[in-house]
Scaffold this active site. Structure first.
Site, PDB file in Angstrom:
ATOM      1  N   PHE A  84      -6.625   0.640   1.306  1.00 21.19           N
ATOM      2  CA  PHE A  84      -7.828   1.283   2.302  1.00 21.19           C
ATOM      3  C   PHE A  84      -7.646   2.843   2.117  1.00 21.19           C
ATOM      4  O   PHE A  84      -6.630   3.352   2.320  1.00 21.19           O
ATOM      5  CB  PHE A  84      -7.327   0.855   3.424  1.00 21.19           C
TER       6      PHE A  84
ATOM      7  N   ASP B  27       1.164  -2.600   5.581  1.00 23.40           N
ATOM      8  CA  ASP B  27       0.468  -2.385   6.443  1.00 23.40           C
ATOM      9  C   ASP B  27      -0.384  -3.960   6.556  1.00 23.40           C
ATOM     10  O   ASP B  27      -0.883  -4.450   5.691  1.00 23.40           O
ATOM     11  CB  ASP B  27      -0.966  -1.712   5.724  1.00 23.40           C
TER      12      ASP B  27
ATOM     13  N   TYR C  64      -7.524  -4.673  16.475  1.00 19.92           N
ATOM     14  CA  TYR C  64      -9.020  -5.245  16.797  1.00 19.92           C
ATOM     15  C   TYR C  64      -9.794  -5.956  15.749  1.00 19.92           C
ATOM     16  O   TYR C  64     -10.907  -6.396  16.049  1.00 19.92           O
ATOM     17  CB  TYR C  64      -9.954  -3.803  16.775  1.00 19.92           C
ATOM     18  N   LYS C  65      -8.881  -6.579  14.988  1.00 16.69           N
ATOM     19  CA  LYS C  65      -9.610  -7.474  13.983  1.00 16.69           C
ATOM     20  C   LYS C  65      -8.994  -8.842  14.577  1.00 16.69           C
ATOM     21  O   LYS C  65      -9.674  -9.503  15.078  1.00 16.69           O
ATOM     22  CB  LYS C  65      -9.052  -7.430  12.345  1.00 16.69           C
TER      23      LYS C  65
ATOM     24  N   ARG D 225     -18.539  -9.540   2.329  1.00 19.00           N
ATOM     25  CA  ARG D 225     -17.230  -9.934   2.930  1.00 19.00           C
ATOM     26  C   ARG D 225     -17.615 -10.829   3.974  1.00 19.00           C
ATOM     27  O   ARG D 225     -18.407 -10.543   4.822  1.00 19.00           O
ATOM     28  CB  ARG D 225     -16.501  -8.798   3.330  1.00 19.00           C
TER      29      ARG D 225
END
Length: 397
Positions: free
Chosen positions: A126, A195, A220-221, A369
């Site tokens: 990312f 990560d 938050y995922k 996605r």
């Protein structure tokens, strides 16, 4: 009713996690974007109202002690710990993922010692992780070496200080081999930093079991902590007394209210703290984590694989041949809880899917996605999403 719809009904009837869905605020939309922002746990609004109205509004400053505000970072860290395979006392919650990547990576270089002047970073990472790694390399006098995860073992040397890797590729959903890569990093005498943003809460991680040194992740995922909820930092217990944070804030001081001019770090994972905790979002996260009560991560993983298998089967059944290409590995050991489909007009297709109540997301230039959160996504959702995708791509929608 189609064969796929009938199968979905049977799979939902046998789903041991089906009852967890009621713990969330959901509507008739098929929500397959929990890999970007998890759904709202139903009890969180009431809890946040109590934090605001009573703890802040009535108790005010007393809440740092009486409402447990001061100890929230490590207390909530202990709630996350079992979801990533860690014993208590090794995770502290606070700051953003980016800030925690910086803390972990610089600390890793410092722990690696003299003579090691190279940081290896996942070349497919990312973007922010790459930016932070480049800055950390400049600050520590290291050379930055971007490498594809599969090529990491052959890249390591006695110059390698730290290796920053993503457990899951955010674009494709590919799951990288954390145990073997961590072992390779250790064999080279380097420090591993992982990560976990796209794996925590979706599959077993095994931080303690596999000897991971440092790890970071967002909440938050798949952990459903809410937009901008604080991230976390894992420091393996055996390394805590050597963890030298590049951000030595007053909250990580051994005596934070002593207001000394000289810094002396606290013991344990608390060394990862920096400044005043962001209490409102942190306590919303604490409430959100209650949805995991009685939910084994192994069951989540089993359902995740079943959901993604079924979605790929339904895509094959409903979507015109050659219209999409799966970028997500078929092998279970290489797949996370996400399916990425290459589609030449993906941006427009996703807009049309959202208009029809199927929410995923688009990654430039051509990737659709879909994230499958086993706590609230069912098999009927999966069948509907694939069917609507097929209708959209044939112009029937």
């Amino acid at each position: 009713m189609s064969e796929q719809a009938m199968r979905a009904a049977k799979l939902d009837a046998a789903d041991e996690l089906a009852g967890v869905r009621s713990r969330f605020v959901l509507d008739d939309v098929v929500y397959l974007d929990g890999n970007s922002l998890g759904a709202l746990p139903a009890h969180v609004p009431g809890r946040v109202e109590d934090v605001v109205r009573r703890q802040w509004g009535e108790l005010r400053i007393r809440s740092w002690d009486e409402s447990g505000w001061w100890t929230a970072p490590e207390r909530i860290g202990d709630l996350i710990a079992p979801l990533v395979g860690a014993a208590a006392g090794q995770i502290v919650v606070g700051d953003s993922t980016s800030v925690n990547v910086f803390k972990a990576l610089v600390a890793a270089v410092r722990m690696a010692g003299s003579g090691r002047d190279e940081i290896v970073v996942d070349a497919t990472t990312f973007p922010t992780d790459g930016y932070i790694a480049a800055s950390a390399a400049r600050m520590t006098g290291c050379t930055l070496r971007p490498v594809a995860p599969g090529e990491v073992p052959g890249t390591l040397s006695d110059r390698t200080a730290a290796v920053l890797l993503n457990h899951v590729d955010y674009r494709t959903g590919r799951l990288h081999d954390l145990p073997s890569l961590t072992s390779a990093v250790h064999a080279a005498g380097a420090v591993s930093v992982w990560d976990l943003c796209h794996s925590a809460g979706a599959l077993p991680v095994g931080l303690d079991e596999h000897g991971v040194d440092l790890a970071v992740g967002c909440t938050y995922k798949y952990l459903n902590g809410g937009p901008g909820s604080p991230a976390y930092l894992y420091v393996r217990r055996e390394l805590q007394d050597r963890f030298d944070s590049p951000l030595p804030g007053w909250n990580s001081h051994v005596e934070p209210f002593g207001m000394r001019s000289a810094y002396e770090p606290a013991a344990g994972a608390l060394r990862g703290r920096v400044g005043t905790p962001d209490i409102l979002s942190m306590l919303a996260l604490e409430a959100a984590l209650e949805v995991w009560d009685g939910v084994p991560i192994a069951s989540v993983r089993a359902k995740s694989l079943a959901l993604t298998d079924f979605f790929l089967e339904c895509v094959t059944a409903y979507v015109p041949p050659g219209r999409v290409e799966s970028l997500t590995p078929g092998a279970h050991q290489e797949r996370s809880s996400q399916v990425a489909l290459r589609c030449e007009d993906a941006g427009d297709v996703m807009k049309r899917l959202i208009e029809r109540g199927v929410v995923g997301d688009f990654r430039a230039p051509d990737v659709l996605r879909f994230g499958f959160t086993p706590l609230y996504v069912g098999f009927a959702d999966v069948e509907r999403a694939a069917r609507v995708l097929g209708e959209t791509l044939t112009g029937a929608g």
